[in-house]
Write an enzyme that holds these catalytic residues in place. Structure first.
Site, PDB file in Angstrom:
ATOM      1  N   ARG A 184      10.096   6.620  13.740  1.00 43.83           N
ATOM      2  CA  ARG A 184       9.073   7.661  13.611  1.00 43.83           C
ATOM      3  C   ARG A 184       8.799   7.941  12.128  1.00 43.83           C
ATOM      4  O   ARG A 184       9.726   8.151  11.353  1.00 43.83           O
ATOM      5  CB  ARG A 184       9.527   8.938  14.315  1.00 43.83           C
ATOM      6  N   ASP A 198       6.755  10.291   9.140  1.00 44.16           N
ATOM      7  CA  ASP A 198       6.318  11.674   8.936  1.00 44.16           C
ATOM      8  C   ASP A 198       4.823  11.756   8.661  1.00 44.16           C
ATOM      9  O   ASP A 198       4.151  10.737   8.447  1.00 44.16           O
ATOM     10  CB  ASP A 198       7.069  12.280   7.753  1.00 44.16           C
ATOM     11  N   TYR A 247      11.401   0.021   3.994  1.00 41.27           N
ATOM     12  CA  TYR A 247      10.345   0.895   3.505  1.00 41.27           C
ATOM     13  C   TYR A 247       9.983   0.526   2.076  1.00 41.27           C
ATOM     14  O   TYR A 247      10.806   0.000   1.320  1.00 41.27           O
ATOM     15  CB  TYR A 247      10.786   2.361   3.538  1.00 41.27           C
ATOM     16  N   ARG A 269      12.170   9.386   0.730  1.00 35.49           N
ATOM     17  CA  ARG A 269      11.449  10.273  -0.188  1.00 35.49           C
ATOM     18  C   ARG A 269      12.410  11.053  -1.071  1.00 35.49           C
ATOM     19  O   ARG A 269      12.102  11.348  -2.234  1.00 35.49           O
ATOM     20  CB  ARG A 269      10.540  11.202   0.607  1.00 35.49           C
TER      21      ARG A 269
END
Length: 265
Positions: free
Chosen positions: A49, A51, A109, A196
């Site tokens: 999932r 954000d 990522y 992040r």
């Protein structure tokens, strides 16, 4: 039959992947398109999932259906019913032992910073603008302490729902391409806001406000407040999901030049 799809999306206009009431999410768009093609509702399961504001070039999902359609219906057919910011890259019929989330062995990522004094006129939703100079080499040196299995409490969001803070980072690499600073990170799985928070902390070192050794110190403290800020979501992309070779899924296609793959180990 079980169908696997690869979904690509620009997350700037969405409140994340997961369906939410009264908010537009990518999952809802895909499930609505599937319902139009199959004339039945199907719940889909994703590999990871993302954000609000986060993008994907290789989000893998699966769903089970008794509706018989050619694979082109699950690609071209879905794309004709999806918004311009969401598309299906491929579809494949799978055996029941495939699971988009639980069969995955790693996720990768990429975070992209546009490092220039002046903001970009395009790609606003696709990169994170940082106007002050950053030293990518120092950021990369500092990042290497994050490789391996660790307690990543210092880098998880306060509302993270994971039962354990332990994750295994397989590789992490920070490098510069012109005015872009790119961080690639691969792990077995990620905590909420983990990537992040990595980049927000590494930027402190990139600004030379703290030494390279500071990131390892923050990791060992196991305290979120000791780390850097949570970086903006618009520079973050889910770019690959790894599965055992016997599933024979198509490889990730990173597309534009600023998403090109790096060759460093």
């Amino acid at each position: 039959m079980r169908i696997a799809l690869c979904i690509e999306y620009d997350g700037a206009s969405y409140s994340g992947w997961q369906r939410q009431s009264h908010r537009l999410c990518v999952q809802e768009c895909v499930e609505t398109a599937i319902e139009k093609v199959s004339e039945k509702h199907h719940d889909i399961t994703c590999a990871g999932r993302t954000d609000a504001g986060v993008h994907a070039t290789y989000q893998v999902v699966h769903f089970d259906t008794d509706v018989v359609r050619p694979l082109t219906a699950w690609t071209r057919g879905l794309n004709s019913n999806l918004p311009d910011t969401v598309c299906v890259r491929w579809a494949k019929e799978m055996n029941d032992d495939f699971h988009a989330r639980f069969s995955a062995t790693a996720r990768r990522y990429r975070y992209i910073i546009f490092n220039d004094e002046l903001r970009p006129g395009i790609l606003k939703g696709g990169v994170s603008h940082v106007y002050y100079p950053l030293n990518a080499e120092l950021m990369n040196q500092a990042a290497q302490c994050l490789v391996g299995e660790h307690d990543f409490t210092s880098f998880r969001a306060a509302n993270c729902q994971s039962k354990t803070p332990f994750r295994t980072v397989k590789k992490i690499h920070v490098y510069r391409q012109g005015k872009y600073i790119i961080m690639d990170v691969e792990a077995n799985a990620f905590l909420h806001h983990m990537v992040r928070n990595f980049i927000g902390t590494l930027m402190v070192v990139g600004r030379e406000l703290e030494p390279v050794s500071w990131v390892e110190h923050v990791l060992k403290l196991k305290n979120r407040v000791e780390a850097g800020i949570t970086a903006k979501p618009n520079g973050l992309y889910l770019i690959d999901v790894e599965y055992p070779a016997h599933f024979e899924l198509p490889k990730s296609d990173l597309g534009p030049l600023f998403l090109q793959s790096y060759t460093a180990s």
